[in-house]
Enzyme design. Structure first.
Site, PDB file in Angstrom:
ATOM      1  N   SER A   1       0.826  -1.214   0.000  1.00 56.68           N
ATOM      2  CA  SER A   1       0.000   0.000   0.000  1.00 56.68           C
ATOM      3  C   SER A   1       0.858   1.261   0.000  1.00 56.68           C
ATOM      4  O   SER A   1       0.334   2.367   0.013  1.00 56.68           O
ATOM      5  CB  SER A   1      -0.924   0.003   1.225  1.00 56.68           C
ATOM      6  OG  SER A   1      -0.183  -0.187   2.408  1.00 56.68           O
TER       7      SER A   1
ATOM      8  N   ASN B   1      -2.085  -3.060  13.206  1.00 61.32           N
ATOM      9  CA  ASN B   1      -3.555  -2.968  13.146  1.00 61.32           C
ATOM     10  C   ASN B   1      -4.083  -1.760  13.915  1.00 61.32           C
ATOM     11  O   ASN B   1      -4.931  -1.019  13.418  1.00 61.32           O
ATOM     12  CB  ASN B   1      -4.187  -4.261  13.678  1.00 61.32           C
ATOM     13  CG  ASN B   1      -3.788  -5.465  12.850  1.00 61.32           C
ATOM     14  OD1 ASN B   1      -3.190  -5.307  11.777  1.00 61.32           O
ATOM     15  ND2 ASN B   1      -4.094  -6.656  13.315  1.00 61.32           N
TER      16      ASN B   1
ATOM     17  N   THR C   1     -40.940  25.231  -9.164  1.00 60.37           N
ATOM     18  CA  THR C   1     -41.200  23.875  -8.684  1.00 60.37           C
ATOM     19  C   THR C   1     -41.480  23.079  -9.953  1.00 60.37           C
ATOM     20  O   THR C   1     -42.051  23.619 -10.909  1.00 60.37           O
ATOM     21  CB  THR C   1     -42.410  23.799  -7.727  1.00 60.37           C
ATOM     22  OG1 THR C   1     -43.577  24.235  -8.434  1.00 60.37           O
ATOM     23  CG2 THR C   1     -42.226  24.681  -6.503  1.00 60.37           C
ATOM     24  N   HIS C   2     -41.013  21.849  -9.978  1.00 64.18           N
ATOM     25  CA  HIS C   2     -41.099  21.016 -11.192  1.00 64.18           C
ATOM     26  C   HIS C   2     -40.389  21.691 -12.367  1.00 64.18           C
ATOM     27  O   HIS C   2     -40.723  21.427 -13.526  1.00 64.18           O
ATOM     28  CB  HIS C   2     -42.551  20.705 -11.564  1.00 64.18           C
ATOM     29  CG  HIS C   2     -43.394  20.254 -10.411  1.00 64.18           C
ATOM     30  ND1 HIS C   2     -43.536  18.943 -10.050  1.00 64.18           N
ATOM     31  CD2 HIS C   2     -44.108  20.970  -9.500  1.00 64.18           C
ATOM     32  CE1 HIS C   2     -44.321  18.841  -8.979  1.00 64.18           C
ATOM     33  NE2 HIS C   2     -44.657  20.074  -8.617  1.00 64.18           N
TER      34      HIS C   2
ATOM     35  N   SER D   1     -15.034  25.895 -27.443  1.00 63.73           N
ATOM     36  CA  SER D   1     -15.162  24.677 -28.225  1.00 63.73           C
ATOM     37  C   SER D   1     -14.112  24.704 -29.318  1.00 63.73           C
ATOM     38  O   SER D   1     -13.778  25.768 -29.836  1.00 63.73           O
ATOM     39  CB  SER D   1     -16.561  24.608 -28.822  1.00 63.73           C
ATOM     40  OG  SER D   1     -16.563  23.771 -29.962  1.00 63.73           O
TER      41      SER D   1
ATOM     42  N   LYS E   1     -19.030  29.179 -28.668  1.00 58.79           N
ATOM     43  CA  LYS E   1     -19.297  28.495 -27.402  1.00 58.79           C
ATOM     44  C   LYS E   1     -18.468  28.989 -26.219  1.00 58.79           C
ATOM     45  O   LYS E   1     -17.293  29.254 -26.345  1.00 58.79           O
ATOM     46  CB  LYS E   1     -19.036  26.987 -27.554  1.00 58.79           C
ATOM     47  CG  LYS E   1     -20.025  26.251 -28.421  1.00 58.79           C
ATOM     48  CD  LYS E   1     -21.452  26.331 -27.918  1.00 58.79           C
ATOM     49  CE  LYS E   1     -21.673  25.471 -26.691  1.00 58.79           C
ATOM     50  NZ  LYS E   1     -21.617  24.034 -26.996  1.00 58.79           N
TER      51      LYS E   1
ATOM     52  N   ASN F   1     -18.380  27.301 -22.459  1.00 63.22           N
ATOM     53  CA  ASN F   1     -18.979  26.190 -21.711  1.00 63.22           C
ATOM     54  C   ASN F   1     -18.655  26.252 -20.218  1.00 63.22           C
ATOM     55  O   ASN F   1     -17.518  26.525 -19.846  1.00 63.22           O
ATOM     56  CB  ASN F   1     -18.469  24.859 -22.275  1.00 63.22           C
ATOM     57  CG  ASN F   1     -18.854  24.679 -23.730  1.00 63.22           C
ATOM     58  OD1 ASN F   1     -19.923  25.121 -24.159  1.00 63.22           O
ATOM     59  ND2 ASN F   1     -17.977  24.062 -24.504  1.00 63.22           N
TER      60      ASN F   1
ATOM     61  N   GLU G   1     -19.853  21.623 -14.603  1.00 65.13           N
ATOM     62  CA  GLU G   1     -20.130  20.317 -15.220  1.00 65.13           C
ATOM     63  C   GLU G   1     -19.244  19.238 -14.624  1.00 65.13           C
ATOM     64  O   GLU G   1     -19.689  18.138 -14.298  1.00 65.13           O
ATOM     65  CB  GLU G   1     -19.901  20.390 -16.733  1.00 65.13           C
ATOM     66  CG  GLU G   1     -20.952  21.188 -17.473  1.00 65.13           C
ATOM     67  CD  GLU G   1     -20.593  21.328 -18.939  1.00 65.13           C
ATOM     68  OE1 GLU G   1     -20.936  20.426 -19.712  1.00 65.13           O
ATOM     69  OE2 GLU G   1     -19.963  22.343 -19.319  1.00 65.13           O
TER      70      GLU G   1
ATOM     71  N   TYR H   1      -9.261  -7.369  12.628  1.00 61.44           N
ATOM     72  CA  TYR H   1      -8.643  -6.774  11.439  1.00 61.44           C
ATOM     73  C   TYR H   1      -8.533  -7.784  10.305  1.00 61.44           C
ATOM     74  O   TYR H   1      -8.197  -8.942  10.512  1.00 61.44           O
ATOM     75  CB  TYR H   1      -7.232  -6.249  11.767  1.00 61.44           C
ATOM     76  CG  TYR H   1      -6.530  -5.720  10.536  1.00 61.44           C
ATOM     77  CD1 TYR H   1      -6.721  -4.413  10.111  1.00 61.44           C
ATOM     78  CD2 TYR H   1      -5.725  -6.560   9.752  1.00 61.44           C
ATOM     79  CE1 TYR H   1      -6.121  -3.935   8.961  1.00 61.44           C
ATOM     80  CE2 TYR H   1      -5.124  -6.081   8.592  1.00 61.44           C
ATOM     81  CZ  TYR H   1      -5.318  -4.775   8.206  1.00 61.44           C
ATOM     82  OH  TYR H   1      -4.740  -4.311   7.063  1.00 61.44           O
TER      83      TYR H   1
ATOM     84  N   GLN I   1      -7.153  -2.415   4.150  1.00 58.35           N
ATOM     85  CA  GLN I   1      -6.185  -1.581   3.435  1.00 58.35           C
ATOM     86  C   GLN I   1      -6.863  -0.835   2.287  1.00 58.35           C
ATOM     87  O   GLN I   1      -6.392   0.210   1.860  1.00 58.35           O
ATOM     88  CB  GLN I   1      -5.052  -2.471   2.909  1.00 58.35           C
ATOM     89  CG  GLN I   1      -3.937  -1.726   2.235  1.00 58.35           C
ATOM     90  CD  GLN I   1      -2.691  -2.589   2.118  1.00 58.35           C
ATOM     91  OE1 GLN I   1      -2.049  -2.894   3.107  1.00 58.35           O
ATOM     92  NE2 GLN I   1      -2.372  -3.007   0.903  1.00 58.35           N
TER      93      GLN I   1
ATOM     94  N   LYS J   1      -8.302   3.179   2.087  1.00 60.10           N
ATOM     95  CA  LYS J   1      -7.550   4.430   1.926  1.00 60.10           C
ATOM     96  C   LYS J   1      -7.830   5.172   0.639  1.00 60.10           C
ATOM     97  O   LYS J   1      -8.095   6.389   0.653  1.00 60.10           O
ATOM     98  CB  LYS J   1      -6.062   4.153   2.077  1.00 60.10           C
ATOM     99  CG  LYS J   1      -5.761   3.784   3.501  1.00 60.10           C
ATOM    100  CD  LYS J   1      -4.368   3.322   3.738  1.00 60.10           C
ATOM    101  CE  LYS J   1      -4.356   2.610   5.078  1.00 60.10           C
ATOM    102  NZ  LYS J   1      -5.252   1.426   5.146  1.00 60.10           N
TER     103      LYS J   1
END
Ligand code: ARG
Length: 471
Positions: free
Chosen positions: A31, A118, A163-164, A291, A297, A299, A304, A331, A336, A339
């Site tokens: 590790s 451990n 709403t919606h 773009s 464009k 963006n 995003e 353990y 391991q 992490k």
């Protein structure tokens, strides 16, 4: 000294073994590639353990002095980038211990008395995560401050509330941003609660059953700052649980997931608002890209990507929960695998929170577009109904009358508020000359003076409350 990480691979694990692990197994089980980032926590834990061993007479004060010198040198080497991490030494714990023994001899070999990897690794992860939580809380506060700044400048800017995703009622743009301040405030609070359960000491549990040495666990906990609000030491109270519990990691991942879910919702809104069809906001160029084919464009890449990265953090939560579900006590090496999900969640969160503090401070508000949209969706229809109710009309009747008015407005290609007085009066006898007052955005906004409502005075009160809280 730069060495081939596999140079010593020929050595067997211990005298018990008759052959070394294969190169593939070594790579598979090591590790060190990722857990070396725990080095500072590992050294801090060892210093506290060694000091306690000396105080208890388990090792000599001379040993302690040598361990301190050796660990100080190791710290300097790691900070200078001259420390050689060895794959064959598997993980951060064995790397540090081996170097210590190289530097100070037998004293280094005594450090691990009454300790196991451990309880050591569980302690290291907790210490490291505690520090990261503090940083994350600070960044959550930074983001809240940025949102408050932008809110404060836009209390009187009216946008349609949805709403919606259908235009519902006018709200202050500041009020909308303050909804996110609430979310991030809860996130910080939640992180603080998780921190309390992170900040408990496994050391002393040794491999799984505790140890026969007269360890003073409370002293180690105090030395490491693992104490409660009253200064009492916080220990993991059962040795089997101490070495195998990863609830704290799961709780953190869950809290991190919620932070990212909130960021993702905000991102989605920013992306929508920045689209030509809304045009409510613009983001500074430094947060956007163009773009390679479409010259027009711009963006919103940052929101995003943040929305996309939310998936990773959600995934890490699932990975951790799944990691634990089949493990018998105590353990297991499975642990391991705790992490990388934790590390990536922390990294993603820290970067995202910092960038969002900058981004939300830089939001360019297109007031006219917001108000135009608020004026074109019959957003004050509820206000007309409430107006009628205040004149004694039962709410359901008022609702019906206003629905007929909206239908007529739609047929006319107008907003409800644009219908002439005479037309409006036709929908209910209770509609009087004062009706247009309540149909304006200003009127609708100011009417919602209930605590937590969108009236500017309430919005200002929210801002003041948050400012006082954040100090
Ligand atoms: N690298 C290990 C981990 O991350 C340290 C503990 C190893 N313990 C053991 N008994 N093999 O969990």
């Amino acid at each position: 000294m730069a060495t081939d990480p596999l140079a010593n691979k020929s050595k067997a694990w211990s005298a018990l073994f008759s052959e070394p692990v294969s190169e593939l197994v070594q790579r598979y089980t090591a590790s060190i590639g990722f857990d070396k980032r725990l080095w500072k926590a590992d050294i801090d834990g060892s210093l506290a353990h060694a000091a306690m061993l000396a105080a208890q007479g388990v090792i000599s004060t001379q040993d302690l002095a040598q361990i301190r010198d050796g660990l100080a040198q190791i710290q300097a080497e790691i900070e200078a980038g001259t420390f050689t991490w060895k794959l064959e030494l598997e993980d951060v714990h064995l790397n540090v211990e081996a170097r210590l023994t190289e530097l100070v001899g037998d004293a280094g070999k005594r450090l691990h008395t009454g300790r196991s990897r451990n309880d050591q690794v569980a302690t290291d992860v907790r210490l490291w995560l505690r520090g990261e939580i503090d940083e994350i809380v600070a960044r959550l506060e930074g983001l809240q401050r940025a949102l408050l700044g932008t809110a404060e400048a836009n209390v009187d800017v009216v946008m349609p509330g949805f709403t919606h995703l259908q235009v519902a009622q006018p709200v202050s743009f500041a009020h909308h941003l303050l909804a996110y301040v609430e979310m991030f405030a809860r996130d910080a609070e939640r992180m603080g609660e998780v921190r309390r359960r992170v900040n408990r000491l496994p050391l002393g549990a040794a491999a799984l059953a505790g140890t026969s040495y007269p360890l003073d666990r409370a002293a180690v906990a105090r030395a490491l700052g693992m104490v409660d609000d009253d200064g009492a030491p916080c220990l993991c109270e059962n040795s089997l649980d101490a070495v195998s519990d990863r609830d704290f990691a799961i709780e953190f991942a869950a809290a991190a997931t919620l932070v990212m879910v909130h960021i993702s919702r905000l991102s989605e809104e920013l992306i929508l608002w920045m689209s030509q069809n809304f045009g409510f906001v613009d983001l500074p160029d430094r947060f956007c890209t163009g773009s390679s084919i479409m010259p027009q464009k711009k963006n919103p890449d940052v929101p995003e990507l943040a929305r996309g990265k939310t998936g990773r953090v959600v995934g890490h939560l699932m990975a951790l929960v799944t990691l634990m579900k089949g493990q018998p006590l105590a353990y297991n090496k499975d642990n391991q695998e705790d992490k990388e999900p934790l590390f990536d969640s922390v990294d993603t969160l820290k970067d995202t929170l910092r960038i969002f503090a900058e981004l939300t401070a830089g939001i360019v508000v297109r007031r006219d577009a917001m108000e135009r949209a608020a004026r074109s969706g019959h957003a004050t229809a509820t206000d007309l109904a409430d107006y009628l109710v205040k004149k004694g009309v039962p709410f359901r009747d008022a609702h019906e009358a206003v629905a007929r008015a909206v239908k007529a407005a739609i047929a006319d290609g107008k907003d409800l508020a644009e219908l002439p007085l005479a037309t409006l009066k036709g929908f209910h006898a209770a509609i009087g000359d004062d009706v247009h007052e309540v149909l304006t955005l200003h009127g609708a906004l100011h009417a919602r003076r209930v605590a937590g409502g969108t009236a500017p005075e309430q919005v200002r009160a929210q801002i003041a409350r948050h400012r006082a809280r954040l100090g």
